[in-house]
Motif scaffolding. Structure first.
Motif, PDB file in Angstrom:
ATOM      1  N   VAL A  64       0.873  -1.169   0.000  1.00  0.00           N
ATOM      2  CA  VAL A  64       0.000   0.000   0.000  1.00  0.00           C
ATOM      3  C   VAL A  64       0.906   1.214   0.000  1.00  0.00           C
ATOM      4  CG1 VAL A  64      -1.759   1.262   1.290  1.00  0.00           C
ATOM      5  CG2 VAL A  64      -1.700  -1.242   1.400  1.00  0.00           C
ATOM      6  N   ARG A  70       4.354   6.848   2.249  1.00  0.00           N
ATOM      7  CA  ARG A  70       4.661   5.737   3.142  1.00  0.00           C
ATOM      8  C   ARG A  70       4.201   4.432   2.479  1.00  0.00           C
ATOM      9  NH1 ARG A  70       3.120   3.723   8.490  1.00  0.00           N
ATOM     10  NH2 ARG A  70       0.950   4.193   8.055  1.00  0.00           N
ATOM     11  N   VAL A  72       3.077   0.476   3.201  1.00  0.00           N
ATOM     12  CA  VAL A  72       2.643  -0.492   4.212  1.00  0.00           C
ATOM     13  C   VAL A  72       2.468  -1.821   3.487  1.00  0.00           C
ATOM     14  CG1 VAL A  72       0.831  -1.056   5.876  1.00  0.00           C
ATOM     15  CG2 VAL A  72       1.411   1.342   5.452  1.00  0.00           C
ATOM     16  N   PHE A  79      -6.988  -6.971   4.732  1.00  0.00           N
ATOM     17  CA  PHE A  79      -7.937  -6.497   3.708  1.00  0.00           C
ATOM     18  C   PHE A  79      -7.621  -5.058   3.355  1.00  0.00           C
ATOM     19  CE2 PHE A  79      -9.869  -5.830   7.867  1.00  0.00           C
ATOM     20  CZ  PHE A  79     -10.191  -4.485   7.813  1.00  0.00           C
ATOM     21  N   PHE A  80      -8.088  -4.637   2.197  1.00  0.00           N
ATOM     22  CA  PHE A  80      -7.904  -3.247   1.770  1.00  0.00           C
ATOM     23  C   PHE A  80      -9.024  -2.877   0.789  1.00  0.00           C
ATOM     24  CE2 PHE A  80      -6.334  -4.241  -2.466  1.00  0.00           C
ATOM     25  CZ  PHE A  80      -5.794  -5.516  -2.305  1.00  0.00           C
ATOM     26  N   GLY A  81      -9.158  -1.560   0.594  1.00  0.00           N
ATOM     27  CA  GLY A  81     -10.197  -1.075  -0.318  1.00  0.00           C
ATOM     28  C   GLY A  81     -11.512  -0.795   0.373  1.00  0.00           C
ATOM     29  N   GLU A  82     -11.543  -1.016   1.698  1.00  0.00           N
ATOM     30  CA  GLU A  82     -12.791  -0.808   2.435  1.00  0.00           C
ATOM     31  C   GLU A  82     -13.123   0.679   2.591  1.00  0.00           C
ATOM     32  OE1 GLU A  82      -9.936  -1.359   3.691  1.00  0.00           O
ATOM     33  OE2 GLU A  82      -9.717   0.135   5.269  1.00  0.00           O
ATOM     34  N   MET A  83     -12.082   1.543   2.577  1.00  0.00           N
ATOM     35  CA  MET A  83     -12.323   2.955   2.890  1.00  0.00           C
ATOM     36  C   MET A  83     -13.231   3.615   1.852  1.00  0.00           C
ATOM     37  SD  MET A  83      -8.546   3.979   4.378  1.00  0.00           S
ATOM     38  CE  MET A  83      -8.874   5.730   4.412  1.00  0.00           C
ATOM     39  N   PRO A  90     -12.518   8.956  -3.125  1.00  0.00           N
ATOM     40  CA  PRO A  90     -11.570   8.214  -3.978  1.00  0.00           C
ATOM     41  C   PRO A  90     -10.580   7.389  -3.146  1.00  0.00           C
ATOM     42  CG  PRO A  90     -11.740  10.509  -4.671  1.00  0.00           C
ATOM     43  CD  PRO A  90     -12.460  10.401  -3.349  1.00  0.00           C
ATOM     44  N   SER A  92      -7.569   6.116  -1.181  1.00  0.00           N
ATOM     45  CA  SER A  92      -6.636   6.879  -0.350  1.00  0.00           C
ATOM     46  C   SER A  92      -5.187   6.470  -0.605  1.00  0.00           C
ATOM     47  CB  SER A  92      -6.955   6.634   1.121  1.00  0.00           C
ATOM     48  OG  SER A  92      -6.819   5.251   1.408  1.00  0.00           O
ATOM     49  N   ALA A  93      -4.983   5.412  -1.365  1.00  0.00           N
ATOM     50  CA  ALA A  93      -3.634   4.881  -1.577  1.00  0.00           C
ATOM     51  C   ALA A  93      -3.646   4.023  -2.847  1.00  0.00           C
ATOM     52  CB  ALA A  93      -3.218   4.028  -0.370  1.00  0.00           C
ATOM     53  N   VAL A  95      -2.570   0.411  -4.264  1.00  0.00           N
ATOM     54  CA  VAL A  95      -2.259  -0.924  -3.745  1.00  0.00           C
ATOM     55  C   VAL A  95      -1.878  -1.824  -4.919  1.00  0.00           C
ATOM     56  CG1 VAL A  95      -3.062  -2.857  -2.333  1.00  0.00           C
ATOM     57  CG2 VAL A  95      -4.001  -0.563  -1.940  1.00  0.00           C
ATOM     58  N   ARG A 132      -4.754   1.219  12.071  1.00  0.00           N
ATOM     59  CA  ARG A 132      -4.020   1.865  10.983  1.00  0.00           C
ATOM     60  C   ARG A 132      -3.867   3.372  11.250  1.00  0.00           C
ATOM     61  NH1 ARG A 132      -6.812  -1.413   5.885  1.00  0.00           N
ATOM     62  NH2 ARG A 132      -5.659  -3.356   6.227  1.00  0.00           N
ATOM     63  N   VAL A 136      -0.390   5.507  11.541  1.00  0.00           N
ATOM     64  CA  VAL A 136      -0.095   6.728  10.781  1.00  0.00           C
ATOM     65  C   VAL A 136       0.333   7.832  11.741  1.00  0.00           C
ATOM     66  CG1 VAL A 136      -1.086   8.556   9.347  1.00  0.00           C
ATOM     67  CG2 VAL A 136      -1.655   6.166   8.879  1.00  0.00           C
TER      68      VAL A 136
HETATM   69  P1  CMP Z   1      -9.220   2.673  -0.120  1.00  0.00           P
HETATM   70  O1  CMP Z   1      -8.970   4.094   0.190  1.00  0.00           O
HETATM   71  O2  CMP Z   1     -10.554   2.281  -0.607  1.00  0.00           O
HETATM   72  O3  CMP Z   1      -8.135   2.182  -1.198  1.00  0.00           O
HETATM   73  C1  CMP Z   1      -6.770   2.134  -0.806  1.00  0.00           C
HETATM   74  C2  CMP Z   1      -6.682   1.259   0.429  1.00  0.00           C
HETATM   75  O4  CMP Z   1      -5.408   1.174   1.005  1.00  0.00           O
HETATM   76  C3  CMP Z   1      -7.539   1.851   1.549  1.00  0.00           C
HETATM   77  O5  CMP Z   1      -8.895   1.792   1.168  1.00  0.00           O
HETATM   78  C4  CMP Z   1      -7.099   0.993   2.701  1.00  0.00           C
HETATM   79  O6  CMP Z   1      -7.698  -0.274   2.649  1.00  0.00           O
HETATM   80  C5  CMP Z   1      -5.612   0.854   2.380  1.00  0.00           C
HETATM   81  N1  CMP Z   1      -4.828   1.812   3.176  1.00  0.00           N
HETATM   82  C6  CMP Z   1      -4.805   3.157   3.057  1.00  0.00           C
HETATM   83  N2  CMP Z   1      -3.977   3.691   3.970  1.00  0.00           N
HETATM   84  C7  CMP Z   1      -3.485   2.664   4.675  1.00  0.00           C
HETATM   85  C8  CMP Z   1      -2.572   2.556   5.772  1.00  0.00           C
HETATM   86  N3  CMP Z   1      -1.994   3.634   6.305  1.00  0.00           N
HETATM   87  N4  CMP Z   1      -2.304   1.319   6.264  1.00  0.00           N
HETATM   88  C9  CMP Z   1      -2.858   0.212   5.721  1.00  0.00           C
HETATM   89  N5  CMP Z   1      -3.713   0.257   4.683  1.00  0.00           N
HETATM   90  C10 CMP Z   1      -4.031   1.467   4.184  1.00  0.00           C
END
Ligand code: CMP
Length: 144
Positions: A64, A70, A72, A79-83, A90, A92-93, A95, A132, A136
């Motif tokens: 990520v 940064r 990670v 899991f990821f993409g939940e935000m 949009p 946040s990162a 992956v 998380r 940060v």
């Molecule tokens: P989303 O923003 O939908 O897409 C990018 C994903 O990266 C985000 O959801 C999180 O699941 C993951 N992500 C973003 N920032 C961090 C972090 N600091 N640590 C771990 N996972 C992150």
């Protein structure tokens, strides 16, 4: 590649996010999630783009890269993409897959159904989001 329901159930039993769920709940969730494989190097989410899926890592490693630069690392059970699914903002990162990966994928509607089917998963997601956020903050604290 899509797989059979039994294989998917076996994969799901290894994932801590699904700990404590009944077989009935797991079967329901198995119907909601798509089981996919992606090659190393595949970009799974892109910073700033609209996000329509959440991913749960069954095997392999992902990186990520956040908006601050940064990195990670995530592995099996993460899991990821939940935000983006939760707040509609949009990604946040960015992956990317570091290795070949197997993932369970949930689209927006299926994600909502997952939370309705097993509310305890929502709590686990909140716990992970809290952790998380603390990481940060720690990374950017004057002492960190
Ligand atoms: P989303 O923003 O939908 O897409 C990018 C994903 O990266 C985000 O959801 C999180 O699941 C993951 N992500 C973003 N920032 C961090 C972090 N600091 N640590 C771990 N996972 C992150």
């Amino acid at each position: 590649m899509a797989r059979g329901a039994n294989t998917k159930l076996a994969l799901m039993r290894q994932i801590p996010l699904f700990d404590g769920l009944t077989d009935r709940q797991l079967t329901q969730i198995g119907r909601l999630a798509e089981d996919i494989e992606v090659p190393a190097g595949k970009r799974l989410a892109t910073l700033g783009e609209t996000g329509r899926e959440m991913f749960i890592i069954v095997s392999g490693q992902a990186s990520v890269k956040t908006s601050t630069g940064r990195t990670v690392r995530l592995g099996p059970g993460d899991f990821f993409g939940e935000m983006s699914l939760l707040d509609g903002a949009p990604r946040s990162a960015t992956v990317s897959a570091n290795t070949d990966m197997r993932l369970l994928v949930l689209a927006q509607r299926e994600f909502s159904e997952l939370l309705a089917e097993a509310p305890q998963i929502g709590r686990k997601i909140m716990v992970t989001l809290s952790r998380r956020l603390r990481e940060v903050d720690a990374a950017y604290s004057p002492c960190g």
